[in-house]
Design an enzyme around this catalytic site. Structure first.
Site, PDB file in Angstrom:
ATOM      1  N   HIS A 105      -6.579   5.986   6.050  1.00 35.11           N
ATOM      2  CA  HIS A 105      -5.173   5.648   5.865  1.00 35.11           C
ATOM      3  C   HIS A 105      -4.592   5.365   7.254  1.00 35.11           C
ATOM      4  CE1 HIS A 105      -1.382   5.202   4.121  1.00 35.11           C
ATOM      5  NE2 HIS A 105      -1.068   6.436   3.806  1.00 35.11           N
ATOM      6  N   LYS A 119      -5.804  -7.499 -13.895  1.00 31.99           N
ATOM      7  CA  LYS A 119      -6.701  -6.761 -14.777  1.00 31.99           C
ATOM      8  C   LYS A 119      -8.098  -7.395 -14.803  1.00 31.99           C
ATOM      9  CE  LYS A 119      -5.033  -4.070 -18.540  1.00 31.99           C
ATOM     10  NZ  LYS A 119      -4.223  -4.113 -19.745  1.00 31.99           N
ATOM     11  N   ARG A 157       5.992   6.328  -1.742  1.00 37.84           N
ATOM     12  CA  ARG A 157       6.385   6.586  -0.355  1.00 37.84           C
ATOM     13  C   ARG A 157       5.845   5.521   0.607  1.00 37.84           C
ATOM     14  NH1 ARG A 157       8.224  11.303   1.788  1.00 37.84           N
ATOM     15  NH2 ARG A 157       8.018  12.250  -0.261  1.00 37.84           N
ATOM     16  N   THR A 158       4.553   5.251   0.512  1.00 33.52           N
ATOM     17  CA  THR A 158       3.941   4.276   1.412  1.00 33.52           C
ATOM     18  C   THR A 158       4.463   2.870   1.136  1.00 33.52           C
ATOM     19  OG1 THR A 158       1.957   5.648   1.409  1.00 33.52           O
ATOM     20  CG2 THR A 158       1.726   3.449   2.299  1.00 33.52           C
ATOM     21  N   ARG A 176      -3.446  -0.785  -1.233  1.00 37.02           N
ATOM     22  CA  ARG A 176      -3.834   0.589  -1.501  1.00 37.02           C
ATOM     23  C   ARG A 176      -4.727   0.563  -2.734  1.00 37.02           C
ATOM     24  NH1 ARG A 176      -1.285   5.537   0.055  1.00 37.02           N
ATOM     25  NH2 ARG A 176      -1.924   7.278  -1.237  1.00 37.02           N
TER      26      ARG A 176
END
Ligand SMILES: [Zn+2]
Lengths: 306, 143
Positions: free
Chosen positions: A132, A83, A54-55, A104
């Site tokens: 957020h 990684k 969604r974000t 995020r």
């Protein structure tokens, strides 16, 4: 000036800087076609160390609608480049190509580490249970557009106030406006963390009450901000099952509220708002997503200085 | 005063809260030093009843922020030719880097090992510091 700045926490921008962002967002809402090419030639990097479709869609849509381009990853496991690499090294590499980055991350403060290692603007799109800020900007723009102002409101926040990052950000941001009163509705186990109570509410002298009953709070609220109880924040399945359906807003409870109370929810919802409430004219949670894209468009423009 | 005069050139850390002297010595690593160090415990003090005193017969670099964190009540005296040339009153530092470690398992510093550990003073009275990254509050009351 917002050009070249980062957005890491909801308080990074002053009230007048936020007003500038909201004013631009409102211009975009009226005539989006005027902004369709302002970011042409610019590249947004979306660094999603935990998935949040969604974000990420909201940021990507915002950048594309401004005529810009997007690169990024949405799960570090699928990317051998990231990684085991430190955040500091990743952001330095990404800054060689991109003009602005959105991050995020499951760890609290991760976007700040990125920001400390680059001069490229970094936007925090959620760091663990912590902050957020773009959700907060979305919430503020929605409230401002519908209520006309961000002053003199009684705001109820309901659900998981302990781990819910969106509620922490919203409380911190709203606490700066005059005449804001908070009603914090949660079970004992999910009350706001100490730093919100001490550093934000008490220090700013904002009036707040903590209650367990939603019915008790509803009649006095101008805004009801519902949140879902997130399974991944619990260590133990039993606690989650016991608390997840503690609050369910339905048509019956809506009768207790003012006729101009706004219902907001950061989405996605699970059971905490019954679908029958969706048709209530006081339900604004689906419009919120639209405001979210527009406010991100305005934010990207301001940070890039275009 | 007699004791202070007994060193010609160096540093005297005075008015150390009784019992905290050993922590300061450990922090400065001077227990293994080659120069002369005098450590006086439980000396009587007009101001505080009992105090510790540390005298170092050498010019060493003292991390005043760390010292302030261990014991803000202490004073640091710089001695040259048997006289105090400078007196520094310690206080709780506003910002400390790489002295306090964040204990929050969700904090980014738990995975990003090279990020400096930054804490800021948020409550002087209760000696509370806040992590720059995750906002967790720790109190650094002398244990
Ligand atoms: Zn931390």
């Amino acid at each position: 000036m917002l050009k070249g700045r980062h957005l890491l926490e909801p308080l990074d921008f002053s009230i007048s800087e936020l007003d500038d962002v909201f004013a631009l967002a409102e211009e975009i809402i009226i005539q989006p076609e005027l902004f369709a090419r302002v970011c042409s030639g610019k590249l947004l990097a979306t660094l999603f160390y935990e998935p949040s479709t969604r974000t990420r869609f909201s940021f990507e849509a915002a950048m594309y609608k401004l005529g810009g381009q997007v690169i990024g990853f949405s799960e570090p496991n699928s990317s051998s480049v990231v990684k085991g690499e430190s955040i500091a090294d990743t952001i330095r590499t990404v800054a060689c190509y991109a003009d602005i980055a959105v991050m995020r991350h499951p760890k609290e403060g991760a976007p700040k580490v990125a920001a400390y290692n680059t001069s490229m603007p970094v936007i925090n799109a959620g760091d663990g249970g912590h902050q957020h800020p773009t959700q907060t900007l979305t919430d503020l723009l929605t409230i401002k557009s519908i209520k006309g102002s961000l002053n003199n409101l009684t705001v109820g926040l309901c659900g998981d106030l302990k781990f819910g990052r969106t509620t922490h950000s919203l409380i911190e941001a709203l606490a700066r406006y005059e005449g804001i009163r908070f009603v914090l509705i949660s079970p004992e186990e999910l009350r706001v963390p100490d730093y919100i109570r001490k550093e934000v509410l008490t220090k700013k002298g904002r009036s707040f009450t903590e209650v367990e009953s939603m019915e008790e709070a509803l009649p006095i609220l101008d805004i009801l901000y519902m949140t879902r109880v997130q399974k991944e924040r619990f260590f133990n399945e039993e606690d989650y099952v016991r608390l997840k359906d503690r609050y369910i807003l339905d048509a019956e409870k809506m009768k207790l509220a003012h006729e101009d109370m706004m219902v907001l929810h950061p989405l996605p919802r699970v059971n905490e708002i019954a679908v029958e409430v969706d048709n209530d004219p006081r339900a604004f949670y689906f419009q919120q997503a639209k405001y979210g894209m527009f406010v991100r468009m305005a934010l990207i423009m301001k940070l890039l200085g275009v | 005063m007699v004791l202070v005069n007994s060193i010609a050139k160096g540093i005297v850390i005075d008015h150390v809260s009784a019992g905290r002297g050993i922590k300061i010595i450990n922090h400065l690593g001077i227990d293994k030093a080659e120069y002369t160090v005098a450590f006086i415990m439980n000396a009587s003090s007009n101001k505080y009843g009992k105090k510790d005193i540390i005298k170092i017969e050498n010019e060493i670099d003292v991390d005043l922020a760390a010292l302030g964190l261990i014991d803000p009540q202490a004073t640091v005296n710089i001695i040259e030719s048997h006289v105090i040339t400078r007196k520094i009153n310690l206080k709780l530092p506003e910002k400390v880097v790489n002295i306090i470690t964040c204990k929050n398992p969700r904090c980014v510093t738990s995975v990003e090992k090279n990020a400096p550990q930054i804490f800021r003073l948020v409550d002087k009275e209760n000696r509370e510091y806040q992590c720059e990254y995750c906002d967790d509050i720790v109190d650094v009351k002398g244990e």
